[in-house]
Design an enzyme around this catalytic site. Structure first.
Site, PDB file in Angstrom:
ATOM      1  CG  ASP A 150      -2.312  -0.319   0.779  1.00  0.00           C
ATOM      2  OD1 ASP A 150      -2.560  -0.618  -0.193  1.00  0.00           O
ATOM      3  OD2 ASP A 150      -3.059  -0.134   1.664  1.00  0.00           O
ATOM      4  CG  LEU A 211     -12.893  10.329   0.423  1.00  0.00           C
ATOM      5  CD1 LEU A 211     -13.981  11.486   0.236  1.00  0.00           C
ATOM      6  CD2 LEU A 211     -11.759  10.886   1.369  1.00  0.00           C
ATOM      7  CG  ASP A 285     -22.707   3.862   8.407  1.00  0.00           C
ATOM      8  OD1 ASP A 285     -22.361   4.316   7.479  1.00  0.00           O
ATOM      9  OD2 ASP A 285     -23.157   2.714   8.519  1.00  0.00           O
ATOM     10  NE  ARG A 287     -23.807   2.884   5.276  1.00  0.00           N
ATOM     11  CZ  ARG A 287     -23.637   1.539   5.329  1.00  0.00           C
ATOM     12  NH1 ARG A 287     -24.097   0.734   4.122  1.00  0.00           N
ATOM     13  NH2 ARG A 287     -22.930   0.745   6.240  1.00  0.00           N
ATOM     14  N   GLY A 333     -15.473   3.717  -0.536  1.00  0.00           N
ATOM     15  CA  GLY A 333     -16.886   3.388   0.002  1.00  0.00           C
ATOM     16  C   GLY A 333     -17.727   4.849  -0.103  1.00  0.00           C
ATOM     17  CD  GLU A 336     -15.996   3.319  -5.168  1.00  0.00           C
ATOM     18  OE1 GLU A 336     -17.091   2.495  -5.356  1.00  0.00           O
ATOM     19  OE2 GLU A 336     -14.770   2.938  -5.100  1.00  0.00           O
TER      20      GLU A 336
END
Length: 400
Positions: A150, A211, A285, A287, A333, A336
């Site tokens: 990485d 991200l 999270d 979301r 995640g 996008e």
């Protein structure tokens, strides 16, 4: 099915992601996740032939049991997959300064991964377990295991980017410097962005934003990384799911002196209890933060700090582009899927010519790539990452 199938392994401290990928065309024949290692609920989930499956691994199971299950249960149902495996690719979080590209694993490489373990204490030891188990499970591929680092993509950074303003001997004697992370993802989206921009990679000037639960931004000039937001470890930089990112280093002394916190306590606070989790006091999270931005104070607070930090990095990295920024790229995640993060962050950068097209921004989600800027404004795009494909391609190339 081609004869270029590669098993890709990504071993974390308490999980193992795996996939079998055709390195030539990117087709995925198997993908899955074994998780909750060392706990009673250790389990494995996988997708194969269009079906989703799940099984318990047994209380306390870990990497060895997971790989054993993959070989003797999952692949036993598809012997043709095992028969056509040509290599195994391992994601390695930290390769230090020694590794600037992927390498076939031998004893020297294993020692190199051990030597870098102090910079990635949760990840590198787990990678070593994964390598050992893979060598046991697939003895016929003993010389076909490849390490993909990485940190490798960031090794093109100049000294002014990777050095900290600390006594120089700390770098010379102990390797304390910026290394970065998510390099495989930044590399992949740089290649894809060049195609979308219709330019050779070596002429591309972009800022890539990976991200996810972890996050990093990289400045890519003439196709090479010249700076990145993560540092010696993946704690520096952006606000993340549970990581603080940039803070005043003296906060550490204050937490110790005024609040009596130990080094271990502070480490846990900064890596596991901060970021979006710390700001919302509810969840890591994104979301939740996006869904509740308009109605909950904690969500608004977290989103505003997150986007402020991201915009600062994009803005500052523009100064490294030597007069021409081709585009900003979002991936990972959150990158996008979180249209609000993209719109709020770029909304702070109108001075650089950014203007988000609301409809295009909403369309570029759930695995869809595309430009999200209004016509005639500075380019911004979404490109779904595919680290597993890069690992498979490198493993195939180096073992051909």
């Amino acid at each position: 099915m081609s004869s270029k199938l590669v098993l890709v392994l990504n071993c974390g401290s308490s999980s193992l992601k795996f996939a079998i990928i055709d390195a030539l065309n990117g087709d995925e024949y198997l993908s899955g996740l074994a998780e909750c290692f060392h706990l009673p609920e250790a389990r494995i989930k996988w997708k194969m032939d269009g079906g989703k499956h799940e099984a318990a691994l047994g209380a306390g199971a870990a990497h060895s049991e997971a790989l054993n299950f993959i070989v003797n249960t999952i692949l036993a149902q598809k012997p043709e997959l095992s028969a056509q495996l040509t290599a195994i690719g391992h994601r390695i979080v930290h390769g230090g300064e020694k590794y600037t590209s992927s390498v076939v694993i031998d004893e020297t490489v294993i020692q190199g991964i051990k030597d870098s373990a102090s910079f990635a204490p949760l990840h590198n030891p787990a990678h070593l377990i994964g390598i050992a188990e893979a060598l046991k499970s697939f003895p016929h591929l003993a010389d076909k295991n490849v390490a993909v680092f990485d940190t490798a993509f960031h090794q093109t950074m100049p000294e002014e980017s990777y050095l900290y303003a600390l006594p120089y001997k700390l770098y010379k004697e102990h390797g304390i410097r910026r290394y970065g992370a998510h390099g495989t993802s930044h590399f992949y989206v740089t290649q894809e962005a060049a195609k979308m921009l219709n330019k050779p990679v070596e002429e591309v000037n972009i800022i890539t934003c990976h991200l996810g639960n972890g996050g990093s931004v990289s400045a890519i000039r003439n196709g090479k990384c010249v700076d990145t937001s993560m540092g010696l470890t993946p704690l520096e930089g952006l606000v993340m799911g549970t990581r603080s990112g940039d803070i005043d280093p003296a906060i550490v002394f204050h937490l110790h002196d005024a609040l009596g916190m130990s080094v271990d306590d502070i480490n846990k606070l900064l890596t596991k209890e901060s970021g979006l989790l710390g700001l919302t006091e509810v969840t890591s999270d994104c979301r939740y933060v996006e869904d509740n931005y308009a109605t909950k104070e904690d969500a608004k607070r977290a989103m505003d700090v997150y986007c402020h930090r991201l915009a600062k990095y994009i803005g500052s990295y523009t100064a490294l582009m030597e007069g021409r920024l081709d585009a900003v790229v979002f991936t990972g995640g959150i990158g996008e899927n979180a249209a609000m993060v993209r719109e709020l962050s770029l909304g702070k950068l109108g001075v650089l010519g950014f203007e988000v097209d609301h409809e295009r921004n909403l369309a570029a989600r759930f695995g869809k790539s595309g430009f999200i800027n209004k016509e005639g404004t500075t380019l911004a795009m979404v490109i779904p990452t595919n680290e597993e494909l890069v690992i498979a391609q490198d493993a195939c190339r180096l073992t051909a």
